[in-house]
Design a protein around this motif. Structure first.
Motif, PDB file in Angstrom:
ATOM      1  N   GLU A  59      12.489 108.292  39.103  1.00  0.00           N
ATOM      2  CA  GLU A  59      12.658 108.937  40.573  1.00  0.00           C
ATOM      3  C   GLU A  59      13.720 108.123  41.345  1.00  0.00           C
ATOM      4  O   GLU A  59      14.383 108.547  42.145  1.00  0.00           O
ATOM      5  N   ARG A  60      13.463 106.497  41.081  1.00  0.00           N
ATOM      6  CA  ARG A  60      14.478 106.077  41.998  1.00  0.00           C
ATOM      7  C   ARG A  60      15.838 106.167  41.825  1.00  0.00           C
ATOM      8  O   ARG A  60      16.732 106.395  42.585  1.00  0.00           O
ATOM      9  N   ALA A  97      16.871 109.508  43.101  1.00  0.00           N
ATOM     10  CA  ALA A  97      16.976 109.473  44.507  1.00  0.00           C
ATOM     11  C   ALA A  97      18.535 108.876  44.903  1.00  0.00           C
ATOM     12  O   ALA A  97      19.322 109.082  45.876  1.00  0.00           O
ATOM     13  N   SER A  98      18.643 107.683  44.182  1.00  0.00           N
ATOM     14  CA  SER A  98      19.951 107.136  44.381  1.00  0.00           C
ATOM     15  C   SER A  98      21.270 107.874  44.036  1.00  0.00           C
ATOM     16  O   SER A  98      21.972 107.973  44.731  1.00  0.00           O
ATOM     17  N   LYS A 104      21.125 111.146  44.226  1.00  0.00           N
ATOM     18  CA  LYS A 104      21.352 112.356  45.266  1.00  0.00           C
ATOM     19  C   LYS A 104      22.172 111.652  46.778  1.00  0.00           C
ATOM     20  O   LYS A 104      23.064 112.288  47.536  1.00  0.00           O
TER      21      LYS A 104
END
Length: 84
Positions: A36-37, A40-41, A43
């Motif tokens: 998930e991290r 997000a990075s 994106k």
């Protein structure tokens, strides 16, 4: 308050802080959380690459990426055709 009681209280506080730290590290090390991290990075990086700081679309960059993708498809097609 005796010195022994103060030391025991300090030890208990240190244990509590250590437990919180270990729990946080265990959470951060979970594969789902890492994925998930990373997503997000990615994106955020994509948004920064395709938009100006005020939110406008960077058409020239998107055009360059599309042109590169088309060129890659053409080259792959030529290589494939040549092998036949």
């Amino acid at each position: 308050m005796s010195e022994t009681a103060r030391i025991e209280r300090d030890i208990e506080a240190a244990r509590s802080r250590l437990e919180g730290t270990v729990n946080e590290l265990a959470y951060r090390a979970q594969p789902k959380v890492i994925a998930e991290r990373q997503a997000a990075s990615l994106k955020l990086k994509l948004n920064e690459a395709t938009h100006t700081p005020d939110g406008q679309l960077r058409v020239e960059r998107i055009g360059a990426v599309v042109a590169a993708a088309v060129a890659l498809v053409v080259v792959a097609g030529l290589i494939r055709r040549r092998r036949r």
